[in-house]
Design an enzyme around this catalytic site. Sequence first.
Site, PDB file in Angstrom:
ATOM      1  N   ASP A  14       0.970  -1.230  -0.003  1.00  0.00           N
ATOM      2  CA  ASP A  14       0.190  -0.079  -0.055  1.00  0.00           C
ATOM      3  C   ASP A  14       0.848   1.236   0.217  1.00  0.00           C
ATOM      4  O   ASP A  14       0.723   2.058   0.941  1.00  0.00           O
ATOM      5  CB  ASP A  14      -0.924  -0.099   1.281  1.00  0.00           C
ATOM      6  CG  ASP A  14      -0.244  -0.208   2.981  1.00  0.00           C
ATOM      7  OD1 ASP A  14       1.265  -0.669   3.051  1.00  0.00           O
ATOM      8  OD2 ASP A  14      -1.188   0.173   3.706  1.00  0.00           O
ATOM      9  N   HIS A 248      10.176  -0.330   8.209  1.00  0.00           N
ATOM     10  CA  HIS A 248       9.092  -1.084   8.364  1.00  0.00           C
ATOM     11  C   HIS A 248       9.256  -1.985   7.268  1.00  0.00           C
ATOM     12  O   HIS A 248       9.653  -3.255   7.666  1.00  0.00           O
ATOM     13  CB  HIS A 248       7.925  -0.718   8.924  1.00  0.00           C
ATOM     14  CG  HIS A 248       7.460   0.188  10.032  1.00  0.00           C
ATOM     15  ND1 HIS A 248       7.382  -0.658  11.149  1.00  0.00           N
ATOM     16  CD2 HIS A 248       6.683   1.588  10.122  1.00  0.00           C
ATOM     17  CE1 HIS A 248       7.002   0.551  11.918  1.00  0.00           C
ATOM     18  NE2 HIS A 248       7.141   1.845  11.492  1.00  0.00           N
TER      19      HIS A 248
HETATM   20  C1  BDR Z   1       3.212  -0.944   8.586  1.00  0.00           C
HETATM   21  O1  BDR Z   1       1.883   0.230   8.236  1.00  0.00           O
HETATM   22  C2  BDR Z   1       1.871   0.490   7.275  1.00  0.00           C
HETATM   23  O2  BDR Z   1       1.863   2.108   8.006  1.00  0.00           O
HETATM   24  C3  BDR Z   1       2.751   1.138   6.850  1.00  0.00           C
HETATM   25  O3  BDR Z   1       3.548   0.919   5.951  1.00  0.00           O
HETATM   26  C4  BDR Z   1       3.740  -0.252   7.357  1.00  0.00           C
HETATM   27  O4  BDR Z   1       3.504  -1.533   6.343  1.00  0.00           O
HETATM   28  C5  BDR Z   1       3.246  -0.554   9.257  1.00  0.00           C
HETATM   29  O5  BDR Z   1       2.809  -0.377  11.019  1.00  0.00           O
HETATM   30 CA    CA Z   2       2.729  -0.773   3.856  1.00  0.00          CA
END
Ligand code: BDR
Ligand code: CA
Length: 335
Positions: A14, A248
């Site tokens: 995303d 992340h």
């Molecule tokens: C996850 O949530 C999204 O906002 C980031 O892209 C990542 O996949 C981190 O908690």
């Molecule tokens: Ca993500």
Amino acid sequence: MSTTAKHKVIFDTDPGVDDAMALYFALAHPDIDVVGITTSFGNVHVEQATANALYLTRITGRDIPVAQGVPVPFAKEPGTPPDFIHGADGLGNLNSRIEVGGEAQVESAAEFIVKMARQYPGEITLVAVAPLGNLGLALKMEPQLPKLLKQVVLMAGTVDEPGNVSPVAEANVWNDPDAADLVFTAGWDLTMVGLDVTHRVVLPSTFFAALAEKHKHVAMDTLSHAVNFYANFYQSIRPDLGHACYGHDVLAFVWLVAPEIFETNSGRVRVAKEGIGNGQTMMAKLPIPYPQSGWEASKPETRVCMKVDAEACKQLIDKTLSSSWLQAPLAPVAK
Ligand code: BDR
Ligand code: CA
């Protein structure tokens, strides 16, 4: 040149700033072959996620199939994308975009996943770093999917580390807890790369500025711009980190190519679907029977990343993104 067989990957995403980091790590790494991208709502609306996936790949000179996925969660009331974290466009509010064209596949993300898994049985690794509706839908379409895919790697969830959207929940799971619980109980070779490790790896904005300076390429300029916006958000909530961010999603790919820098535990993982704890990933740490249903020994286990060598992780990201992997952006296709 690497001697390892390439990981044939479908990337479910995303984009999103850390999604962009992850995509670029995957495109740059010699052991990863991204054979398709599927998009989800999450950091942005799904149409924007699709536009970003096409843009991010095509400015690196790659023409990779992009299939659009779910616009909303399975059951939960849809929320509003966090424009204060990733920008309204998901990439830190870019000032402009170059013309590179590109269109999504006619099939949906779930259809694409099922088609590819049937075409290459036992070969595809699914790396999912978004809410898990596309995987959940694909499972409903093809119940044999856990046998057809080689493995599934998620950036999702947390066990011991506090959550990032509630004291107990991580964003990707919280955005669609019903889909996530389906995924955690499906029975594939499943690895969870969650906040227990992603919160250990802090990447300063200067790290990406230096990469942009080295490459002098629109793709790295785009990533550096996006990271600056993302780091502004982190600085507002965590001034102790400096102007920096968590990587992340990129850690899901780091695990794929360098699992030796992680420590893992295995156990059954379930998701709380309702109430104040919704989106919590709960892991059974003891192999004992419980009177509470849902924790039967028949439930499949998940390999959960609990520790990471943060320095080794940063070095690998730097080495990979520093390599000569960028090509000239693609031109729009004349109609
Ligand atoms: C996850 O949530 C999204 O906002 C980031 O892209 C990542 O996949 C981190 O908690
Ligand atoms: Ca993500």
